[in-house]
Design a protein around this motif. Structure first.
Motif, PDB file in Angstrom:
ATOM      1  N   UNK A  84      11.173  -0.305  -5.335  1.00 60.67           N
ATOM      2  CA  UNK A  84      10.068   0.611  -5.618  1.00 60.67           C
ATOM      3  C   UNK A  84      10.599   1.943  -6.128  1.00 60.67           C
ATOM      4  N   UNK A  85       9.822   2.577  -6.957  1.00 60.09           N
ATOM      5  CA  UNK A  85      10.178   3.887  -7.497  1.00 60.09           C
ATOM      6  C   UNK A  85      10.347   4.915  -6.382  1.00 60.09           C
ATOM      7  N   UNK A  86       9.646   4.729  -5.282  1.00 59.96           N
ATOM      8  CA  UNK A  86       9.711   5.667  -4.148  1.00 59.96           C
ATOM      9  C   UNK A  86      11.123   5.806  -3.576  1.00 59.96           C
ATOM     10  N   UNK A  87      11.995   4.843  -3.845  1.00 58.23           N
ATOM     11  CA  UNK A  87      13.355   4.873  -3.308  1.00 58.23           C
ATOM     12  C   UNK A  87      14.357   5.549  -4.248  1.00 58.23           C
ATOM     13  N   UNK A  88      13.936   5.887  -5.450  1.00 54.33           N
ATOM     14  CA  UNK A  88      14.834   6.515  -6.428  1.00 54.33           C
ATOM     15  C   UNK A  88      15.373   7.834  -5.874  1.00 54.33           C
ATOM     16  N   UNK A  89      16.680   8.005  -5.974  1.00 57.88           N
ATOM     17  CA  UNK A  89      17.323   9.242  -5.556  1.00 57.88           C
ATOM     18  C   UNK A  89      17.499   9.404  -4.059  1.00 57.88           C
ATOM     19  N   UNK A  90      17.145   8.376  -3.293  1.00 61.89           N
ATOM     20  CA  UNK A  90      17.267   8.462  -1.838  1.00 61.89           C
ATOM     21  C   UNK A  90      18.437   7.612  -1.357  1.00 61.89           C
ATOM     22  N   UNK A  91      19.101   8.091  -0.316  1.00 65.11           N
ATOM     23  CA  UNK A  91      20.209   7.351   0.282  1.00 65.11           C
ATOM     24  C   UNK A  91      19.692   6.085   0.971  1.00 65.11           C
ATOM     25  N   UNK A  92      20.567   5.120   1.150  1.00 66.88           N
ATOM     26  CA  UNK A  92      20.216   3.837   1.765  1.00 66.88           C
ATOM     27  C   UNK A  92      19.540   4.016   3.121  1.00 66.88           C
ATOM     28  N   UNK A  93      20.070   4.892   3.947  1.00 72.22           N
ATOM     29  CA  UNK A  93      19.507   5.107   5.282  1.00 72.22           C
ATOM     30  C   UNK A  93      18.092   5.682   5.184  1.00 72.22           C
ATOM     31  N   UNK A  94      17.869   6.605   4.274  1.00 71.91           N
ATOM     32  CA  UNK A  94      16.528   7.178   4.101  1.00 71.91           C
ATOM     33  C   UNK A  94      15.540   6.113   3.636  1.00 71.91           C
ATOM     34  N   UNK A  95      15.973   5.235   2.754  1.00 70.95           N
ATOM     35  CA  UNK A  95      15.108   4.156   2.275  1.00 70.95           C
ATOM     36  C   UNK A  95      14.694   3.265   3.441  1.00 70.95           C
ATOM     37  N   UNK A 149       0.823  -1.213   0.000  1.00 79.19           N
ATOM     38  CA  UNK A 149       0.000   0.000   0.000  1.00 79.19           C
ATOM     39  C   UNK A 149       0.860   1.268   0.000  1.00 79.19           C
ATOM     40  N   UNK A 150       1.968   1.248   0.724  1.00 79.63           N
ATOM     41  CA  UNK A 150       2.807   2.444   0.856  1.00 79.63           C
ATOM     42  C   UNK A 150       3.694   2.698  -0.354  1.00 79.63           C
ATOM     43  N   UNK A 151       4.210   1.641  -0.972  1.00 81.37           N
ATOM     44  CA  UNK A 151       5.239   1.815  -2.000  1.00 81.37           C
ATOM     45  C   UNK A 151       4.903   1.254  -3.381  1.00 81.37           C
ATOM     46  N   UNK A 152       3.858   0.487  -3.528  1.00 80.42           N
ATOM     47  CA  UNK A 152       3.544  -0.171  -4.808  1.00 80.42           C
ATOM     48  C   UNK A 152       4.808  -0.784  -5.411  1.00 80.42           C
ATOM     49  N   UNK A 153       5.454  -1.686  -4.688  1.00 80.34           N
ATOM     50  CA  UNK A 153       6.744  -2.206  -5.144  1.00 80.34           C
ATOM     51  C   UNK A 153       6.656  -3.031  -6.422  1.00 80.34           C
ATOM     52  N   UNK A 154       7.735  -2.980  -7.193  1.00 81.59           N
ATOM     53  CA  UNK A 154       7.861  -3.829  -8.366  1.00 81.59           C
ATOM     54  C   UNK A 154       8.454  -5.178  -7.973  1.00 81.59           C
ATOM     55  N   UNK A 155       9.015  -5.236  -6.774  1.00 85.57           N
ATOM     56  CA  UNK A 155       9.559  -6.481  -6.228  1.00 85.57           C
ATOM     57  C   UNK A 155       9.419  -6.413  -4.712  1.00 85.57           C
ATOM     58  N   UNK A 156       8.948  -7.497  -4.118  1.00 87.40           N
ATOM     59  CA  UNK A 156       8.838  -7.574  -2.670  1.00 87.40           C
ATOM     60  C   UNK A 156       9.081  -9.017  -2.249  1.00 87.40           C
ATOM     61  N   UNK A 157      10.192  -9.238  -1.588  1.00 88.41           N
ATOM     62  CA  UNK A 157      10.528 -10.569  -1.082  1.00 88.41           C
ATOM     63  C   UNK A 157      10.675 -10.466   0.427  1.00 88.41           C
ATOM     64  N   UNK A 158       9.918 -11.262   1.141  1.00 87.10           N
ATOM     65  CA  UNK A 158       9.955 -11.273   2.595  1.00 87.10           C
ATOM     66  C   UNK A 158      10.192 -12.697   3.060  1.00 87.10           C
ATOM     67  N   UNK A 159      11.273 -12.895   3.818  1.00 92.35           N
ATOM     68  CA  UNK A 159      11.637 -14.226   4.293  1.00 92.35           C
ATOM     69  C   UNK A 159      11.616 -14.229   5.811  1.00 92.35           C
ATOM     70  N   UNK A 160      10.854 -15.151   6.387  1.00 95.60           N
ATOM     71  CA  UNK A 160      10.825 -15.330   7.836  1.00 95.60           C
ATOM     72  C   UNK A 160      12.065 -16.127   8.228  1.00 95.60           C
ATOM     73  N   UNK A 161      12.968 -15.469   8.908  1.00 99.64           N
ATOM     74  CA  UNK A 161      14.248 -16.057   9.289  1.00 99.64           C
ATOM     75  C   UNK A 161      14.279 -16.408  10.783  1.00 99.64           C
ATOM     76  N   UNK A 162      13.124 -16.461  11.406  1.00101.90           N
ATOM     77  CA  UNK A 162      13.031 -16.639  12.853  1.00101.90           C
ATOM     78  C   UNK A 162      13.648 -17.939  13.345  1.00101.90           C
ATOM     79  N   UNK A 163      13.497 -19.018  12.599  1.00100.69           N
ATOM     80  CA  UNK A 163      14.023 -20.316  13.036  1.00100.69           C
ATOM     81  C   UNK A 163      15.533 -20.303  13.225  1.00100.69           C
ATOM     82  N   UNK A 164      16.226 -19.470  12.488  1.00101.02           N
ATOM     83  CA  UNK A 164      17.686 -19.379  12.624  1.00101.02           C
ATOM     84  C   UNK A 164      18.104 -18.660  13.897  1.00101.02           C
ATOM     85  N   UNK A 165      17.153 -18.048  14.597  1.00105.18           N
ATOM     86  CA  UNK A 165      17.469 -17.258  15.783  1.00105.18           C
ATOM     87  C   UNK A 165      16.945 -17.896  17.064  1.00105.18           C
TER      88      UNK A 165
END
Length: 91
Positions: free
Chosen positions: A51-62, A15-31
């Motif tokens: 997402x286009x929303x990240x264009x021109x923004x620094x890594x920390x801002x993203x 809803x916030x970013x309309x991403x062109x790619x979204x991969x979410x991995x639950x890594x809880x078992x490793x912890x």
């Protein structure tokens, strides 16, 4: 199969970013046995979002943009979230 937390994360990010790619991995078992791991899962995630929303923004801002959208989840069930946020065309 993802649970309720992952479903909420996906919905909010979509809803916030309309991403062109979204991969979410639950890594809880490793912890298992580490801080923040309750044994119920869905506490540690790896996220890759493009997402286009990240264009021109620094890594920390993203990362801040993502964390703002997921503030409730980060204050509650999610203990750790690894974020890779890119704009289309970036690697």
């Amino acid at each position: 199969m993802m649970g309720a937390v992952a479903d909420t994360v996906r919905r909010k990010l979509t809803e916030a970013f309309s991403p062109t790619r979204l991969e979410l991995v639950d890594d809880s078992d490793r912890h298992h046995g580490h801080a923040g791991h309750s044994g119920s899962g869905e506490s540690h995630f790896n996220l890759r979002i493009e997402a286009e929303a990240f264009a021109g923004k620094a890594r920390v801002m993203r990362q801040r943009l993502v964390m703002t959208v997921l503030a409730d989840e980060l204050a509650g069930p999610i203990h750790a979230l690894s974020i890779v946020a890119t704009a289309p065309g970036e690697t």
